[in-house]
Design a protein around this motif. Sequence first.
Motif, mmCIF file in Angstrom:
data_model
loop_
_atom_site.group_PDB
_atom_site.id
_atom_site.type_symbol
_atom_site.label_atom_id
_atom_site.label_comp_id
_atom_site.label_asym_id
_atom_site.label_seq_id
_atom_site.Cartn_x
_atom_site.Cartn_y
_atom_site.Cartn_z
ATOM 1 N N VAL A 1 5.445 10.235 1.041
ATOM 2 C CA VAL A 1 5.530 8.934 1.970
ATOM 3 C C VAL A 1 6.291 9.876 2.996
ATOM 4 C CG1 VAL A 1 6.411 6.833 2.786
ATOM 5 C CG2 VAL A 1 5.897 6.864 0.639
ATOM 6 N N LEU B 1 1.433 2.840 5.594
ATOM 7 C CA LEU B 1 2.222 4.041 4.605
ATOM 8 C C LEU B 1 1.059 4.831 5.058
ATOM 9 C CD1 LEU B 1 3.354 1.971 1.927
ATOM 10 C CD2 LEU B 1 5.159 2.346 3.055
ATOM 11 N N ILE C 1 0.670 8.207 2.829
ATOM 12 C CA ILE C 1 0.814 8.804 2.201
ATOM 13 C C ILE C 1 -0.052 10.373 1.820
ATOM 14 C CG2 ILE C 1 1.153 9.167 -0.706
ATOM 15 C CD1 ILE C 1 1.545 6.058 -0.899
#
Length: 113
Positions: free
Chosen positions: A70, A13, A15
Amino acid sequence: MSSTATIQDFDRLDIRVGTVVDAQPLEGARKPALALEIDLGPEIGIRRSSAQITVHYAPLKLIGRQVLCVVNFPPRRIAGFESEVLTLGLPDSDGEVVLIRPDIAVPNGGRMF
């Protein structure tokens, strides 16, 4: 509770922190939502996000606020609007979205770790 994740799952991910530079009501959305433009720093630039956050946030009060997003999910089309990033939030006691943000200003584009 969900299944156990690995650090590799988390690392997949991306972020990042960004600053809201524009916020407008998202016309045509089934549920009230805002169309956000978020400056995610020089590496990523400005990206758009649809967010169902109208209970707690007025468009003009969002401008200048830092949020977490995200940035590596595929874009989604919502009411004819291309949402390029997922703006992150948590539910309040009524299930309405409260945005996640740093408590001290940080440079746009910083990656969460």
